[in-house]
Scaffold this motif. Structure first.
Motif, short mmCIF file in Angstrom:
data_model
loop_
_atom_site.label_atom_id
_atom_site.label_comp_id
_atom_site.label_asym_id
_atom_site.label_seq_id
_atom_site.Cartn_x
_atom_site.Cartn_y
_atom_site.Cartn_z
N TYR A 180 -22.69 -22.86 -1.69
CA TYR A 180 -24.22 -21.86 -1.98
C TYR A 180 -25.35 -22.84 -1.90
CZ TYR A 180 -27.30 -18.49 -4.21
OH TYR A 180 -28.18 -17.67 -4.30
N LYS B 101 -27.86 -21.94 1.11
CA LYS B 101 -29.34 -21.55 0.86
C LYS B 101 -30.22 -22.56 1.62
CE LYS B 101 -32.37 -21.51 -3.26
NZ LYS B 101 -32.37 -21.69 -4.69
N LYS C 157 -26.43 -13.29 8.16
CA LYS C 157 -26.25 -13.42 6.65
C LYS C 157 -24.76 -14.21 6.47
CE LYS C 157 -29.50 -10.73 5.62
NZ LYS C 157 -30.53 -10.98 4.45
N VAL D 214 -25.32 -13.25 0.86
CA VAL D 214 -24.70 -11.95 0.35
C VAL D 214 -23.46 -12.13 -0.65
CG1 VAL D 214 -25.81 -10.49 2.03
CG2 VAL D 214 -23.39 -11.27 2.09
N GLY E 10 -31.65 -19.57 3.37
CA GLY E 10 -32.50 -19.11 2.19
C GLY E 10 -31.79 -18.23 1.33
N GLU E 11 -32.23 -18.24 0.22
CA GLU E 11 -31.57 -17.14 -0.93
C GLU E 11 -31.29 -15.76 -0.22
OE1 GLU E 11 -31.39 -18.09 -5.58
OE2 GLU E 11 -33.21 -17.53 -4.49
N GLU E 12 -32.10 -15.22 0.24
CA GLU E 12 -32.20 -13.94 1.09
C GLU E 12 -31.10 -13.83 2.09
OE1 GLU E 12 -34.99 -16.40 3.45
OE2 GLU E 12 -34.58 -15.90 1.39
N GLY E 13 -30.73 -14.94 2.60
CA GLY E 13 -29.63 -15.20 3.72
C GLY E 13 -28.25 -15.04 3.14
#
Length: 400
Positions: A311, A315, A173, A324, A319-322
């Motif tokens: 960012y 991304k 992450k 935080v 990816g966005e999920e990676g």
């Protein structure tokens, strides 16, 4: 970003191996001789030019793209700590009493990985990449010395990106934060001078230990009563030394501590209030006090535009999920010395893995992280370079 994803897989094993080698042979601040040679050797093998700052340790390399353009710098620190490693892993430190307990082996290897990836696509680069391997971060001196030696004056860059691992964030992450990420760091040294004497006749003395104890407690009211609850500050006394015998009231107390903050106005207020609290307390206890206040490091602060750039670049890799949104740390980082010279962005790399017992905090003798995260950081930094070149070209009159 298919190309970067392919290169990430291609070079992962090589980068992990590099990280483990650094971990096995840690070196203290300004003594990173083997580490320096190992990095130079790898950069030279990639055709990257070594730039001479006249330093015994630390490395700066320059990768030239297909045409002249902006220069984007990537920074990784390289020093270790005087801590005995307690991990039982194949790559455990082989140097007695020294270990990479803050993960600078992660940082250096992440930048090495970016050097490998970007060297592979150098014919696609519309600019240059500078790789900064900085010594002596742990003692807050390495960045200052590199700047004094001409980094970013004789050897210029348009943007700089840096990272720090974080074992409290899952491996792979990436933590992206706008604004303050790591605090400004200042040092205080205090001398309290009284009148010594016999412990059984305290009325004939002016006890500096009692006075210094009151000062220590009173200093805590600055944060609770002079700093807004919406801001952050820390005043911590780390050493308190006095006396030679149990029945002797000493003449002198020496204290030292650390002061942390984010907001520049709070940072400027703190030494004034600390001085006032010390002097008025000293007067009440009929002793003398001396304060030495040292401004060590400014805060690590990410501006809006570079946060968006970072960012977007991140991304595309994880990816966005990676991504935080982290809670800022009151820990300091001398990356901020570089961003006084060059606009920059700093992020955290998640390296934590609870299943492997890899979530001990920085400076713990059991600190470690999942080194599968390193190649992710390499790919992210490589993409930040690509985005950074484009950004610098579009903002030629504003970046430098």
């Amino acid at each position: 970003m298919l190309k970067l994803e392919e290169l990430k897989k291609l070079y992962e094993e090589e980068v992990v191996e590099f990280r483990r080698d650094l971990h096995m042979y840690p070196e203290l601040s300004f003594k990173e001789y083997r580490t320096t040679e190992k990095i130079k050797e790898k950069l030279v093998s990639l055709g990257i030019e070594i730039m001479d700052l006249g330093m015994e340790t630390g490395v700066v390399g320059l990768l030239k793209g297909k045409e002249e353009g902006p220069t984007i710098a990537l920074r990784g620190d390289i020093d270790a700590l005087p801590i005995q490693e307690l991990n039982d892993v194949p790559y455990k430190s082989k140097i007695d009493g020294v270990m990479h307990a803050c993960g600078h082996d992660f940082h250096a290897s992440s930048v090495i990985g970016a050097a490998i990836i970007l060297s592979d696509i150098k014919n696609e680069l519309n600019g240059n990449v500078m790789f900064v391997f900085q010594p002596a971060e742990e003692i807050n001196k390495g960045a200052k010395v590199m700047v004094e030696k001409g980094l970013f004056t004789d050897y210029k860059a348009d943007l700089i990106f840096g990272l720090h691992n974080n074992p409290e964030i899952p491996w792979g992450k990436i933590a992206i934060k706008k604004g303050g990420l790591m605090a400004a760091v200042d040092t205080i040294r205090i001398k309290v001078k009284g009148k010594g004497g016999h412990g059984a006749i305290p009325n004939a003395t002016r006890d500096p230990i009692i006075a210094a104890s009151a000062m220590l407690m009173n200093l805590q009211t600055i944060v609770s009563r002079n700093v807004s609850p919406l801001d952050s500050a820390v005043i911590s006394i780390g050493t308190f030394n006095s006396g030679t015998a149990n029945n002797v009231i000493s003449e002198l107390v020496e204290m030292s501590g650390t002061v942390r903050s984010f907001d520049p106005q709070v940072r400027q207020m703190l030494p004034k209030r600390i001085k006032e609290v010390l002097e008025y307390t000293a007067k009440a206890y009929m002793v003398d006090v001396e304060l030495e206040y040292i401004f060590d490091l400014p805060a690590v602060f990410n501006d809006d535009e570079l946060t968006k750039l970072a960012y977007d670049a991140t991304k595309e890799i994880v990816g966005e999920e990676g991504i935080v949104d982290p809670i800022p740390s009151m820990g300091g980082e001398d990356f901020s010395i570089f961003t006084e010279k060059v606009p920059g962005f700093f992020f955290w790399l998640g390296v934590g893995n609870k299943e492997k017992d890899m979530n001990y905090v920085w400076h713990n003798p059991r600190f470690d992280g999942d080194d599968r995260a390193v190649i992710t950081a390499s790919a992210v930094m490589s993409n930040m370079v690509l985005h950074g070149i484009k950004y610098a070209n579009e903002n030629k009159n504003e970046v430098r």
